[in-house]
Design an enzyme around this catalytic site. Structure first.
Site, PDB file in Angstrom:
ATOM      1  N   SER A  70       0.837  -1.203   0.000  1.00 27.66           N
ATOM      2  CA  SER A  70       0.000   0.000   0.000  1.00 27.66           C
ATOM      3  C   SER A  70       0.869   1.250   0.000  1.00 27.66           C
ATOM      4  CB  SER A  70      -0.864  -0.017   1.260  1.00 27.66           C
ATOM      5  OG  SER A  70      -1.465   1.231   1.470  1.00 27.66           O
ATOM      6  N   TYR A 126      -2.605  -1.831  10.751  1.00 25.92           N
ATOM      7  CA  TYR A 126      -2.801  -2.246   9.354  1.00 25.92           C
ATOM      8  C   TYR A 126      -1.606  -1.829   8.501  1.00 25.92           C
ATOM      9  CZ  TYR A 126      -3.954  -1.455   4.513  1.00 25.92           C
ATOM     10  OH  TYR A 126      -3.869  -1.403   3.142  1.00 25.92           O
ATOM     11  N   LYS A 133       1.671  -4.008   6.321  1.00 25.10           N
ATOM     12  CA  LYS A 133       2.158  -3.854   4.941  1.00 25.10           C
ATOM     13  C   LYS A 133       3.670  -3.606   4.930  1.00 25.10           C
ATOM     14  CE  LYS A 133      -1.763  -4.639   3.101  1.00 25.10           C
ATOM     15  NZ  LYS A 133      -1.976  -5.966   2.504  1.00 25.10           N
TER      16      LYS A 133
HETATM   17  C1  UD1 Z   1      -7.406   4.566   3.484  1.00 26.45           C
HETATM   18  C2  UD1 Z   1      -6.412   4.233   4.548  1.00 26.45           C
HETATM   19  C3  UD1 Z   1      -5.231   3.554   3.890  1.00 26.45           C
HETATM   20  C4  UD1 Z   1      -5.689   2.310   3.182  1.00 26.45           C
HETATM   21  C5  UD1 Z   1      -6.762   2.685   2.175  1.00 26.45           C
HETATM   22  C6  UD1 Z   1      -7.379   1.455   1.530  1.00 26.45           C
HETATM   23  C7  UD1 Z   1      -6.749   5.875   6.337  1.00 26.45           C
HETATM   24  C8  UD1 Z   1      -6.163   7.042   7.064  1.00 26.45           C
HETATM   25  N1  UD1 Z   1      -6.048   5.430   5.277  1.00 26.45           N
HETATM   26  O1  UD1 Z   1      -6.747   5.425   2.548  1.00 26.45           O
HETATM   27  O2  UD1 Z   1      -4.262   3.226   4.866  1.00 26.45           O
HETATM   28  O3  UD1 Z   1      -4.603   1.721   2.516  1.00 26.45           O
HETATM   29  O4  UD1 Z   1      -7.808   3.402   2.821  1.00 26.45           O
HETATM   30  O5  UD1 Z   1      -8.268   0.799   2.367  1.00 26.45           O
HETATM   31  O6  UD1 Z   1      -7.806   5.397   6.689  1.00 26.45           O
HETATM   32  N2  UD1 Z   1     -12.863  11.069   2.987  1.00 26.45           N
HETATM   33  C9  UD1 Z   1     -13.863  11.963   3.307  1.00 26.45           C
HETATM   34  N3  UD1 Z   1     -15.040  11.468   3.782  1.00 26.45           N
HETATM   35  C10 UD1 Z   1     -15.263  10.126   3.966  1.00 26.45           C
HETATM   36  C11 UD1 Z   1     -14.222   9.212   3.633  1.00 26.45           C
HETATM   37  C12 UD1 Z   1     -13.031   9.723   3.161  1.00 26.45           C
HETATM   38  O7  UD1 Z   1     -13.704  13.175   3.172  1.00 26.45           O
HETATM   39  O8  UD1 Z   1     -16.350   9.749   4.420  1.00 26.45           O
HETATM   40  C13 UD1 Z   1     -11.589  11.596   2.447  1.00 26.45           C
HETATM   41  C14 UD1 Z   1     -10.377  11.258   3.302  1.00 26.45           C
HETATM   42  O9  UD1 Z   1     -10.161  12.246   4.265  1.00 26.45           O
HETATM   43  C15 UD1 Z   1      -9.284  11.203   2.245  1.00 26.45           C
HETATM   44  C16 UD1 Z   1     -10.000  10.723   0.985  1.00 26.45           C
HETATM   45  O10 UD1 Z   1     -11.376  10.962   1.207  1.00 26.45           O
HETATM   46  O11 UD1 Z   1      -8.804  12.483   1.989  1.00 26.45           O
HETATM   47  C17 UD1 Z   1      -9.793   9.250   0.706  1.00 26.45           C
HETATM   48  O12 UD1 Z   1     -10.124   8.508   1.876  1.00 26.45           O
HETATM   49  P1  UD1 Z   1     -10.189   6.916   1.854  1.00 26.45           P
HETATM   50  O13 UD1 Z   1     -11.045   6.453   0.737  1.00 26.45           O
HETATM   51  O14 UD1 Z   1     -10.553   6.477   3.235  1.00 26.45           O
HETATM   52  O15 UD1 Z   1      -8.704   6.480   1.499  1.00 26.45           O
HETATM   53  P2  UD1 Z   1      -7.313   6.834   2.220  1.00 26.45           P
HETATM   54  O16 UD1 Z   1      -7.518   7.568   3.476  1.00 26.45           O
HETATM   55  O17 UD1 Z   1      -6.436   7.458   1.199  1.00 26.45           O
END
Ligand code: UD1
Length: 339
Positions: free
Chosen positions: A126, A151, A155
């Site tokens: 990841s 988690y 990795k």
């Molecule tokens: C997350 C994990 C990462 C993991 C990946 C795949 C965290 C901090 N990171 O990545 O370790 O490898 O998932 O499972 O959890 N967002 C919103 N609202 C929401 C959900 C997300 O604004 O309801 C934003 C987040 O702040 C981020 C972006 O969307 O900026 C992507 O979020 P997400 O899809 O959870 O992925 P990652 O955080 O990049």
């Protein structure tokens, strides 16, 4: 016909990879204990492929069960290892379950490849290993930062275990560092199946638009980015699946020098959360309800991939656009209530 074991083969990325392997004439054995998916994913794979892969319902962290599965497969060409727990928040609550499961299954598989070094291995890693990278787009030789969660640690340490084992026992492997895989198969027959409230952005968006959830909470609006929201490299799951085929073929053809090579799987382009919302609305014609909320602890500001090493080493680049990702994710969501 070469046989490939796809662990977590009924999961999100595993099922899409099984489809691409079948399309290229590989014999596919999916191992999945349904910890985070459903048995009817097999029907989706079969409907797309016109053939049904073998499915073994085995917990790979159980050494006896894993050994007995692999004992029946002495001529295995490769293992693509997706099976792992992957929820960041849950891993903080249940670190021991995460370490036992993710390391247990990896160790059991590596004991097999140690004894059968002709069997190649692809490990799901990841971009989380980079933390907040100092330089963007992030290259594979960027330093690995301290893990933010158990988690993430599975990795990082998983990659180290893989390196030690491949060096000592003379087998070859590739670790693929995924950025943010999203979307679904364009047929809408397979896709992501998050259990409970989705923690990741795109499944939350599609469920919210389908009326299954309230408005999307956009975590943070004061990040130092072009619109104040975090930047990620969202990549279509079919592009991710295809990269595994290229990685397997690289290993099978004996190319590359290091026992374990590492490649980023991203598009090279970062998108903000607001840009993802716009892409969803543009590509589906649906209006999304959303509001700003506090920052989510542990989120990095921006992460997107340097894709040169993957292009040079694998001969692969992501081809699908963010709009395609969102349209496919939505088409898949629309099939779900009836499933
Ligand atoms: C997350 C994990 C990462 C993991 C990946 C795949 C965290 C901090 N990171 O990545 O370790 O490898 O998932 O499972 O959890 N967002 C919103 N609202 C929401 C959900 C997300 O604004 O309801 C934003 C987040 O702040 C981020 C972006 O969307 O900026 C992507 O979020 P997400 O899809 O959870 O992925 P990652 O955080 O990049």
């Amino acid at each position: 016909m070469k046989t490939v074991l796809v662990t977590g083969g009924l999961g999100f990325i595993g099922s899409h990879t099984a489809v691409e392997l079948l399309a290229r004439g590989y014999r596919v054995v999916c191992v999945d204990n349904l910890a985070n998916t459903r048995a009817d994913v097999l029907d989706g794979i079969a409907a797309i492929s016109g053939q049904r892969p073998v499915w073994a319902n085995v917990d790979l962290a159980d050494p006896v069960a894993c050994r007995s599965l692999l004992a029946g497969m002495p001529d295995l060409a490769g293992i693509i290892h997706f099976a792992a727990f992957k929820a960041v928040g849950e891993s903080v609550q249940k670190p021991l379950a995460y370490y036992r499961n993710n390391f247990g299954s990896l160790l059991n598989l590596l004991e097999f490849t140690a004894a059968q070094p002709q069997c190649r291995l692809i490990f799901s890693s990841s971009c989380t290993v980079y933390g907040q990278a100092d330089t963007l787009p992030v290259r594979e030789d960027a330093p690995v930062k301290p893990a933010e969660s158990p988690y993430g640690n599975t990795k990082q340490v998983g990659e180290e275990i893989l390196r030690d084992a491949a060096r000592a026992h003379g087998f070859r492997a590739i670790a693929l560092r995924y950025f943010n895989p999203i979307g679904a198969h364009p047929s809408a027959k397979i896709g992501e199946l998050p259990l409970g409230v989705p923690q990741n952005l795109v499944p939350f968006i599609t469920q919210s638009a389908a009326g299954l959830r309230g408005p999307l909470k956009v975590f943070g609006n004061d990040y130092p980015t072009r619109d104040g929201t975090c930047i990620r490299d969202y990549i279509h799951v079919v592009d991710v699946a295809l990269a595994h085929i290229y990685a397997l073929e690289r290993l099978l053809s004996g190319k590359g020098s290091d026992p374990v090579e590492v490649f980023n799987l991203g598009t090279g382009t970062g998108s903000t959360v607001l840009e993802v919302i716009s892409a969803f609305e543009r590509s589906t014609g649906k209006k999304l309800q959303w509001e700003f909320a506090a920052r989510r602890p542990g989120d990095v500001i921006a992460a997107y991939a340097n894709t040169e090493q993957a292009a040079a080493g694998l001969g692969w680049r992501a081809e699908r656009t963010l709009d395609q990702c969102m349209a496919d994710a939505w088409r898949w969501q629309c099939t779900l209530p009836g499933k």
